[in-house]
Design a protein around this motif. Sequence first.
Motif, mmCIF file in Angstrom:
data_model
loop_
_atom_site.group_PDB
_atom_site.id
_atom_site.type_symbol
_atom_site.label_atom_id
_atom_site.label_comp_id
_atom_site.label_asym_id
_atom_site.label_seq_id
_atom_site.Cartn_x
_atom_site.Cartn_y
_atom_site.Cartn_z
ATOM 1 N N THR A 269 -24.935 -33.694 35.057
ATOM 2 C CA THR A 269 -23.912 -34.317 34.217
ATOM 3 C C THR A 269 -23.093 -35.316 35.024
ATOM 4 N N PRO A 270 -22.962 -36.504 34.537
ATOM 5 C CA PRO A 270 -22.137 -37.487 35.227
ATOM 6 C C PRO A 270 -20.678 -37.077 35.171
ATOM 7 N N SER B 48 -17.314 -37.298 34.297
ATOM 8 C CA SER B 48 -16.470 -38.084 33.402
ATOM 9 C C SER B 48 -15.016 -37.807 33.739
ATOM 10 N N PRO B 49 -14.203 -38.818 33.739
ATOM 11 C CA PRO B 49 -12.805 -38.623 34.110
ATOM 12 C C PRO B 49 -12.091 -37.691 33.145
ATOM 13 N N THR C 250 -9.088 -36.394 30.870
ATOM 14 C CA THR C 250 -8.161 -37.123 30.012
ATOM 15 C C THR C 250 -6.967 -36.249 29.667
ATOM 16 N N GLN D 208 -14.254 -31.236 40.640
ATOM 17 C CA GLN D 208 -13.827 -32.619 40.410
ATOM 18 C C GLN D 208 -12.312 -32.644 40.512
#
Length: 76
Positions: free
Chosen positions: A6-7, A9-10, A12, A58
């Motif tokens: 999975t990339p 993703s930032p 939010t 992350q």
Amino acid sequence: MTTVLTPASPLTAADRCDRCGAQAYLRVVLLSGGELLFCAHHGRKFEPELKKIAAEIQDETGRLTETQASAGDDER
Ligand SMILES: [Zn+2]
């Protein structure tokens, strides 16, 4: 050693800490396949434990210090 498909993703404002409901700044992908979200406070608090069970962490807490230029932390 990163084999995560999975990339990243930032995170939010919609991502919330699993512990207190504050905005999440850490996403922890577990070795078991699950995923946990933590605010900066709880991310730091549980970091030693998380590192034992996390496949990937992350960490976006750096975005906090970008906006909160803290005095006395000037090592550039
Ligand atoms: Zn929290």
